[in-house]
Design an enzyme around this catalytic site. Structure first.
Site, short mmCIF file in Angstrom:
data_model
loop_
_atom_site.label_atom_id
_atom_site.label_comp_id
_atom_site.label_asym_id
_atom_site.label_seq_id
_atom_site.Cartn_x
_atom_site.Cartn_y
_atom_site.Cartn_z
N ALA A 61 10.61 5.10 5.61
CA ALA A 61 10.39 5.68 6.94
C ALA A 61 9.54 4.72 7.76
O ALA A 61 8.76 3.93 7.20
CB ALA A 61 9.68 7.02 6.80
N GLY A 100 11.53 6.34 1.84
CA GLY A 100 12.74 6.91 2.43
C GLY A 100 13.96 6.04 2.18
O GLY A 100 15.09 6.54 2.14
N GLU A 103 15.10 7.05 -1.12
CA GLU A 103 15.62 8.43 -1.00
C GLU A 103 17.02 8.43 -0.37
O GLU A 103 17.89 9.20 -0.77
CB GLU A 103 14.65 9.28 -0.19
CG GLU A 103 13.34 9.51 -0.95
CD GLU A 103 12.33 10.29 -0.14
OE1 GLU A 103 11.82 9.71 0.85
OE2 GLU A 103 12.05 11.44 -0.45
N GLU A 123 5.10 6.53 -1.34
CA GLU A 123 4.51 7.43 -0.33
C GLU A 123 3.09 7.87 -0.70
O GLU A 123 2.24 8.05 0.16
CB GLU A 123 5.38 8.67 -0.13
CG GLU A 123 6.67 8.43 0.64
CD GLU A 123 7.82 7.99 -0.22
OE1 GLU A 123 7.60 7.50 -1.34
OE2 GLU A 123 8.98 8.11 0.23
C1 LIG Z 1 7.57 -4.58 0.42
C2 LIG Z 1 7.57 -4.48 1.94
C3 LIG Z 1 8.72 -3.63 2.42
C4 LIG Z 1 7.75 -5.91 2.52
O1 LIG Z 1 6.64 -6.70 2.16
P1 LIG Z 1 6.35 -8.11 2.86
O2 LIG Z 1 7.60 -8.89 2.89
O3 LIG Z 1 5.18 -8.69 2.20
O4 LIG Z 1 6.04 -7.79 4.38
P2 LIG Z 1 4.81 -7.00 5.00
O5 LIG Z 1 3.85 -7.98 5.56
O6 LIG Z 1 4.28 -5.99 4.08
O7 LIG Z 1 5.53 -6.22 6.18
C5 LIG Z 1 6.16 -6.92 7.24
C6 LIG Z 1 5.96 -6.14 8.50
O8 LIG Z 1 6.66 -4.91 8.39
C7 LIG Z 1 5.82 -3.81 8.65
N1 LIG Z 1 6.28 -2.69 7.79
C8 LIG Z 1 6.55 -2.73 6.50
N2 LIG Z 1 7.00 -1.55 6.06
C9 LIG Z 1 7.00 -0.75 7.13
C10 LIG Z 1 7.37 0.62 7.33
N3 LIG Z 1 7.84 1.37 6.31
N4 LIG Z 1 7.24 1.12 8.55
C11 LIG Z 1 6.80 0.36 9.57
N5 LIG Z 1 6.44 -0.94 9.46
C12 LIG Z 1 6.55 -1.47 8.25
C13 LIG Z 1 4.44 -4.31 8.26
O9 LIG Z 1 3.45 -3.57 8.89
C14 LIG Z 1 4.53 -5.75 8.74
O10 LIG Z 1 4.34 -5.76 10.13
P3 LIG Z 1 3.00 -6.30 10.78
O11 LIG Z 1 2.74 -7.63 10.16
O12 LIG Z 1 1.96 -5.29 10.37
O13 LIG Z 1 3.26 -6.32 12.23
C15 LIG Z 1 6.23 -3.94 2.43
O14 LIG Z 1 6.14 -4.08 3.81
C16 LIG Z 1 5.98 -2.50 2.08
O15 LIG Z 1 5.58 -2.20 0.99
N6 LIG Z 1 6.20 -1.61 3.07
C17 LIG Z 1 5.86 -0.23 2.95
C18 LIG Z 1 6.82 0.52 2.10
C19 LIG Z 1 6.47 1.98 2.08
O16 LIG Z 1 5.38 2.36 1.81
N7 LIG Z 1 7.46 2.81 2.37
C20 LIG Z 1 7.30 4.22 2.41
C21 LIG Z 1 7.13 4.66 3.80
S1 LIG Z 1 6.84 6.39 3.93
C22 LIG Z 1 8.36 7.07 3.66
O17 LIG Z 1 9.30 6.36 3.48
C23 LIG Z 1 8.42 8.52 3.71
C24 LIG Z 1 9.57 9.15 3.50
C25 LIG Z 1 9.68 10.60 3.61
C26 LIG Z 1 9.48 10.89 5.04
C27 LIG Z 1 9.88 12.20 5.39
C28 LIG Z 1 9.39 12.31 6.77
C29 LIG Z 1 9.42 13.69 7.14
C30 LIG Z 1 8.34 13.94 8.10
C31 LIG Z 1 8.17 15.39 8.11
C32 LIG Z 1 6.81 15.74 8.45
C33 LIG Z 1 6.61 17.19 8.27
C34 LIG Z 1 5.28 17.52 8.76
C35 LIG Z 1 5.30 18.66 9.66
C36 LIG Z 1 3.98 18.80 10.20
C37 LIG Z 1 3.96 19.90 11.16
O18 LIG Z 1 4.29 21.01 10.78
O19 LIG Z 1 3.61 19.62 12.31
#
Ligand SMILES: CC(C)(COP(=O)(O)OP(=O)(O)OC[C@H]1O[C@@H](n2cnc3c(N)ncnc32)[C@H](O)[C@@H]1OP(=O)(O)O)[C@@H](O)C(=O)NCCC(=O)NCCSC(=O)/C=C/CCCCCCCCCCCCC(=O)O
Length: 720
Positions: A61, A100, A103, A123
């Site tokens: 996500a 995500g 997923e 997450e």
């Molecule tokens: C391994 C990586 C993918 C890559 O690593 P690397 O090559 O070393 O590069 P990085 O330097 O880490 O990253 C490069 C740039 O990319 C940006 N980045 C990376 N990942 C993301 C991302 N997922 N989103 C946005 N940006 C991202 C990073 O910041 C760098 O940019 P910058 O240099 O900072 O400018 C590595 O990046 C990595 O590990 N990434 C993270 C992976 C991760 O953790 N993924 C999980 C994300 S969370 C998710 O997926 C959740 C899923 C379920 C969601 C369901 C949502 C439902 C919402 C419902 C809410 C209900 C609440 C209701 C409340 C109410 O009632 O109100």
């Protein structure tokens, strides 16, 4: 943001396009919904492949969206529609499939991963749980114990492990997309009945209750107050006890609590802060993107005590040649053995042969460093000794060699002034054990060249460190802030607290160790030596001052008095606590210390009062935060993220509280200011409690969120 093409006649190919990691932004989700619909509606298409552009499937996500009003199609129905499709959908996983992203792949009917791909549900490290069906599908696919492990730790697995666990169906060595398309053609006519994971029964392990009790106990112990790991266990339990749709309801409910929690905000802040610190800048305008590092092929370490050995290991593990110098023959032999042991154990843990062993050469002669590209000095923390070493290095090393010092507090500029080329000198402050701890403070002085800083930062990254560039001052960032924190802890003992009470309060807050257990571990003599060097340790009567006052400031000689008794902490078996024997690690309450403390209070006319956890936290943490504001004001750290990352990675600050500066924002800057003013009034002889003017200014500017502090700091600096 999802491209659609038809390939090989009958395969609909959907390519996620959102650089750099193809995160599932609203536009990408919309793109997937639209392209899946198109593929399913196209009679020529018999099967579908989903992949990501630029060699990465999907980073999950879009975390940046979490703090906003989220719009666009939600993930859960989108993934459900893919799973329910009547044409086979194959995920072609290159690079990463995380959160995500995985997923989404679990909603597909087949998964093919490249051998170098990594998969995971991280997450939990963002204060969340895999709420797009991950907690319900993964246990159905790979069983409860393995799913619990992946979901509660958030660890990434290799394609090989994913295959072994059953997360993926195949591993490809070459083009994953080609392999997936070929595979999609082969399964086009096959029934999908057995491929929809949500329809699988969740295997119920025989030791069900014990398994979940054990998992819950484990996460509670390691989470140090973080709530997401606990919610992850609860969600997986729902998969094992409820039908799929009810499990999904439970997943949603748990996610709703986490999603809006302060912990999730703190952890997501840490995610971006960790990346932000690599984009360093110096007050003279030098920056990460305009300063080119020089390659380091061969490096040297001078001094093979505990720190030097760890640094040598960390350097050798990068694959570069290392020269390790120790002038004392006996110490050199011992170090050689110790370093080899560390490298062998490290290689064994990672299932490798210890190739790094052959990368290190040892010498007792400093001349051996003549041809290296970079030297890290790690001799005893003594300015006279370090000065001598720097003078020698400056004479011995080839022109252009970077000279780095691993001092934890001494003046880097002063050391630079001992050399012919002060622009080549920077501090590289490692944390013990240096081959394990992730933090590296790269300390620049006014003369350090941008290239020297860039080279040290890049070397830190190569060693797997989180490197933070900071200015030069006593103690740099981390240790400078630690001083008032420890001082408050000593004062609290004088006023009525015990080491046990102070430590408990800090450990319940989330630190792995309270200040006194930490002091016993690192050795009381370390601070004693520093205080002696500062002329603070002489007895008060000799200087005509009361013993608890030095240079007009309140001073607690408690630590000095323990050191005088030879109580240096764990290594002597006695410190603030007692230990079974020297070197033991289990701290036990020490009746001797308690009566010593009572006598001490009586001698100084101090009347013990009741101190609660709240006061311990406010006194110890707010004074540390206050020093953090001074560091920002002085321009020693470029922004609050730098301080927070230093504390999270180097000092055990609980990550789910985001670091001290983020935490101050969460508590409310006005509250921090008010409490500091309160304690300053009560203790007018403690200058560290005087609120910093930057804190006052931020409060006066309406307490902006932490990402807007830099604007206020910039304005402050422009007015100075
Ligand atoms: C391994 C990586 C993918 C890559 O690593 P690397 O090559 O070393 O590069 P990085 O330097 O880490 O990253 C490069 C740039 O990319 C940006 N980045 C990376 N990942 C993301 C991302 N997922 N989103 C946005 N940006 C991202 C990073 O910041 C760098 O940019 P910058 O240099 O900072 O400018 C590595 O990046 C990595 O590990 N990434 C993270 C992976 C991760 O953790 N993924 C999980 C994300 S969370 C998710 O997926 C959740 C899923 C379920 C969601 C369901 C949502 C439902 C919402 C419902 C809410 C209900 C609440 C209701 C409340 C109410 O009632 O109100």
């Amino acid at each position: 943001m999802a491209q659609y093409t038809r390939v090989s006649g009958s395969v609909g190919l959907i390519t996620l396009q959102n650089p750099p990691v193809n995160a599932l932004s609203a536009a990408v989700r919309q793109g997937i919904v639209d392209t899946v619909k198109r593929a399913l509606g196209d009679p020529k298409v018999k099967s579908v492949v989903i992949c990501g552009q630029n060699g990465i499937f999907c980073g999950g996500a879009d975390i940046k969206e979490f703090g906003t009003n989220m719009s666009g199609p939600p993930l859960v129905p989108m993934i459900h529609a893919i799973e329910a499709a009547n044409k086979p959908v194959v995920a072609a996983i290159e690079g990463s499939a995380l959160g995500g992203g995985l997923e989404l792949a679990l909603g597909c009917h087949y998964r093919i991963a490249h051998s170098k791909a990594r998969l995971g549900l991280p997450e939990v490290s963002l204060g969340l749980l895999p709420a797009a069906g991950g907690t319900q599908r993964l246990p159905r696919l790979i069983g409860v114990p393995a799913a619990l492990d992946l979901i509660t730790t958030g660890r990434h697995v290799t394609a090989a492990e994913a295959l072994q666990l059953g997360v993926v169906d195949r591993v490809a060595e070459h083009s994953t997309v080609d392999a997936a398309v070929k595979f999609a053609l082969s399964v086009a006519a096959k029934s999908l009945d057995a491929r929809r994971i949500s329809t699988y029964p969740c295997p119920r392990p025989s030791d069900f209750d014990a398994l979940f009790e054990g998992a819950m106990q484990k996460v509670r112990q390691s989470a140090r107050g973080a709530i997401a790991p606990v919610a992850c266990v609860q969600a997986v339990r729902a998969a094992a006890t409820r039908p799929y749709l009810q499990g999904m309801e439970r997943e949603k409910e748990l996610m709703a609590t986490l999603f809006t929690s302060g912990q999730a905000r703190a952890l997501q802040y840490c995610f971006f802060a960790q990346r932000a610190v690599s984009k360093w800048n110096m007050p003279n305008g030098a920056r990460w993107d305009t300063s080119k590092p020089r390659p380091v092929h061969k490096a040297a370490v001078i001094g093979l005590g505990t720190m030097g050995r760890g640094i040598a290991v960390a350097l050798a593990q990068t694959g570069m040649s290392v020269v390790a110098v120790e002038t004392q023959e006996k110490q050199l032999m011992e170090a050689k053995q110790a370093v080899s042991g560390m490298l062998e154990r490290g290689a064994k843990r990672r299932g490798l042969t210890p190739a790094a062993l052959h990368k290190i050469s040892y010498s007792h002669d400093i001349q051996a460093v003549a041809d290296v590209d970079l030297v890290i000095e790690a001799v005893f923390e003594d300015m006279a000794l370090k000065k001598k070493v720097f003078q020698q290095l400056s004479a011995v090393c080839k022109p252009g060699t970077f000279l780095c010092t691993n001092t934890s507090a001494l003046d880097v500029d002063h050391l630079a002034s001992q050399t012919r080329n002060p622009e080549l000198v920077v501090g590289m402050h490692f944390f013990a054990p240096a081959h394990v701890m992730k933090l590296l403070e790269v300390v620049y002085g006014p003369q350090s060249s941008p290239q020297a800083v860039a080279t040290a930062m890049q070397l830190g990254k190569k060693m797997g460190k989180v490197s933070v560039a900071v200015g030069n001052c006593r103690g740099f960032v981390g240790n400078r802030m630690l001083k008032p924190y420890i001082e408050q802890a000593f004062f609290l003992l004088e006023e009525g607290a015990t080491p046990e009470l102070v430590d408990r309060a800090l450990e319940e807050f989330g630190f792995p160790m309270g200040v006194f257990r930490m002091s016993d571990l690192s050795g009381l003599d370390v601070g004693w030596r520093v205080r002696k060097g500062d002329g603070l340790v002489e007895s008060g009567s000799a200087s005509g001052q009361p013993t608890r006052l030095r240079e007009g400031r309140r001073y607690s000689p408690l630590g000095d008095l323990l050191c005088e008794q030879g109580r240096f902490g764990q290594k002597t078996g006695r410190g603030w606590y007692q230990y079974d024997k020297p070197g033991s690690r289990v701290a036990r309450s020490d009746p001797w210390f308690h009566s010593f403390l009572e006598e001490y209070r009586a001698r100084h006319g101090l009347v013990a009062r009741r101190i609660d956890h709240q006061e311990v936290l406010e006194r110890c943490l707010y004074v540390l935060i206050n020093e953090g504001f001074r560091i920002l004001e002085d321009g020693i750290a470029a922004g609050p993220e730098d301080i927070d990352i230093i504390y999270v990675f180097g000092y055990g600050w609980p990550r789910h509280r985001g670091g001290p500066m983020f935490y101050a924002g969460m508590v409310g800057l006005a509250t921090v200011l008010e409490r500091l003013e309160h304690y300053r009034q009560a203790h007018p002889d403690v200058p560290y409690l005087q609120p910093c003017s930057l804190l006052r200014r931020l409060v006066a500017s309406g307490s902006p969120p932490v990402h807007r502090w830099r604007e206020v700091i910039k304005k402050l600096h422009s007015q100075l």
